[in-house]
Design a protein around this motif. Structure first.
Motif, mmCIF file in Angstrom:
data_model
loop_
_atom_site.group_PDB
_atom_site.id
_atom_site.type_symbol
_atom_site.label_atom_id
_atom_site.label_comp_id
_atom_site.label_asym_id
_atom_site.label_seq_id
_atom_site.Cartn_x
_atom_site.Cartn_y
_atom_site.Cartn_z
ATOM 1 N N PHE A 139 73.445 139.471 49.080
ATOM 2 C CA PHE A 139 73.743 138.321 49.664
ATOM 3 C C PHE A 139 73.153 137.076 49.258
ATOM 4 O O PHE A 139 73.585 136.044 48.871
ATOM 5 C CB PHE A 139 73.512 138.500 51.101
ATOM 6 N N PHE A 140 71.569 137.467 48.733
ATOM 7 C CA PHE A 140 70.787 136.469 48.305
ATOM 8 C C PHE A 140 70.914 136.254 46.979
ATOM 9 O O PHE A 140 70.584 135.196 46.300
ATOM 10 C CB PHE A 140 69.367 136.539 48.755
ATOM 11 N N VAL A 141 71.423 137.234 46.226
ATOM 12 C CA VAL A 141 71.668 137.042 44.818
ATOM 13 C C VAL A 141 72.831 136.685 44.386
ATOM 14 O O VAL A 141 72.865 135.774 43.499
ATOM 15 C CB VAL A 141 71.307 138.490 44.001
ATOM 16 N N PHE A 142 73.801 136.904 44.878
ATOM 17 C CA PHE A 142 75.375 136.480 44.555
ATOM 18 C C PHE A 142 75.597 135.563 45.481
ATOM 19 O O PHE A 142 76.081 135.095 46.045
ATOM 20 C CB PHE A 142 76.201 137.902 44.451
ATOM 21 N N SER A 147 58.843 132.486 48.392
ATOM 22 C CA SER A 147 60.478 133.143 48.474
ATOM 23 C C SER A 147 61.092 132.586 47.306
ATOM 24 O O SER A 147 61.565 131.532 47.369
ATOM 25 C CB SER A 147 60.988 133.334 49.564
ATOM 26 N N ASN A 148 61.429 133.456 46.481
ATOM 27 C CA ASN A 148 62.665 133.132 45.502
ATOM 28 C C ASN A 148 63.114 134.470 44.978
ATOM 29 O O ASN A 148 62.772 135.639 45.633
ATOM 30 C CB ASN A 148 61.942 132.422 44.200
ATOM 31 N N VAL A 149 63.960 134.589 44.078
ATOM 32 C CA VAL A 149 64.888 135.908 43.653
ATOM 33 C C VAL A 149 63.811 137.017 43.320
ATOM 34 O O VAL A 149 64.153 137.986 43.606
ATOM 35 C CB VAL A 149 65.816 135.605 42.729
ATOM 36 N N SER A 150 62.864 136.774 42.834
ATOM 37 C CA SER A 150 61.882 137.719 42.160
ATOM 38 C C SER A 150 61.018 138.132 43.294
ATOM 39 O O SER A 150 60.863 139.555 43.252
ATOM 40 C CB SER A 150 61.103 137.282 40.994
ATOM 41 N N THR A 151 60.682 137.602 44.220
ATOM 42 C CA THR A 151 60.145 138.155 45.422
ATOM 43 C C THR A 151 60.930 138.815 46.406
ATOM 44 O O THR A 151 60.428 139.449 47.358
ATOM 45 C CB THR A 151 59.168 137.082 45.992
ATOM 46 N N LEU A 205 68.214 151.379 53.896
ATOM 47 C CA LEU A 205 68.780 151.224 52.455
ATOM 48 C C LEU A 205 69.909 150.328 52.512
ATOM 49 O O LEU A 205 69.952 149.406 51.374
ATOM 50 C CB LEU A 205 68.828 152.587 51.771
ATOM 51 N N ILE A 206 70.784 150.616 53.513
ATOM 52 C CA ILE A 206 72.135 149.871 53.560
ATOM 53 C C ILE A 206 71.671 148.089 53.739
ATOM 54 O O ILE A 206 72.372 147.555 53.103
ATOM 55 C CB ILE A 206 72.936 150.212 54.512
ATOM 56 N N ILE A 207 70.914 148.129 54.589
ATOM 57 C CA ILE A 207 70.322 146.524 54.999
ATOM 58 C C ILE A 207 69.756 146.089 53.758
ATOM 59 O O ILE A 207 70.151 144.835 53.419
ATOM 60 C CB ILE A 207 69.548 146.393 56.113
ATOM 61 N N ILE A 208 69.019 146.654 53.058
ATOM 62 C CA ILE A 208 68.360 146.163 52.078
ATOM 63 C C ILE A 208 69.152 145.836 50.615
ATOM 64 O O ILE A 208 69.120 144.669 50.147
ATOM 65 C CB ILE A 208 67.276 147.067 51.452
ATOM 66 N N LYS A 209 70.461 146.779 50.530
ATOM 67 C CA LYS A 209 71.078 146.652 49.616
ATOM 68 C C LYS A 209 71.934 145.156 49.898
ATOM 69 O O LYS A 209 72.187 144.396 49.166
ATOM 70 C CB LYS A 209 72.122 147.682 49.521
ATOM 71 N N TYR A 210 72.507 145.111 51.041
ATOM 72 C CA TYR A 210 73.426 144.031 51.651
ATOM 73 C C TYR A 210 72.364 142.752 51.581
ATOM 74 O O TYR A 210 73.048 141.671 51.343
ATOM 75 C CB TYR A 210 74.086 144.138 52.869
#
Length: 86
Positions: free
Chosen positions: A83-86, A28-32, A74-79
């Motif tokens: 959360f993990f990127v920023f 697991s990293n940002v790209s995966t 879709l809402i949960i995926i977005k959040y």
């Protein structure tokens, strides 16, 4: 025969997404993260769809539940992504 093919298709998708979750979690990293979210929620969606097909017999009710569940995912995926990127 069509119902058998659909059931087999759902079964195969469930197994493939379950098998793809394990290596994706380990690496697991940002790209995966995007692949992990899509795979996880697709796995959940196919499972919920099968449960609804078996136990909710009114087609309109089943379709509305699936539509609302897709919007929720879709809402949960977005959040989760934010959360993990920023």
């Amino acid at each position: 025969m069509k119902a058998h093919r659909e059931t087999l298709g759902h079964w195969l998708i469930q197994r493939m997404t379950a098998a793809s979750l394990i290596p994706t979690i380990l690496i697991s990293n940002v790209s995966t993260l995007i692949l992990l979210n899509i795979s996880l929620f697709w796995h959940i969606h196919v499972g919920i769809e099968e449960i609804l097909t078996d136990y909710v017999h009114h087609e309109i009710t089943r379709n509305w539940i699936l539509i609302l569940f897709r919007v929720f995912c879709l809402i949960i995926i977005k959040y989760g992504f934010l959360f993990f990127v920023f």
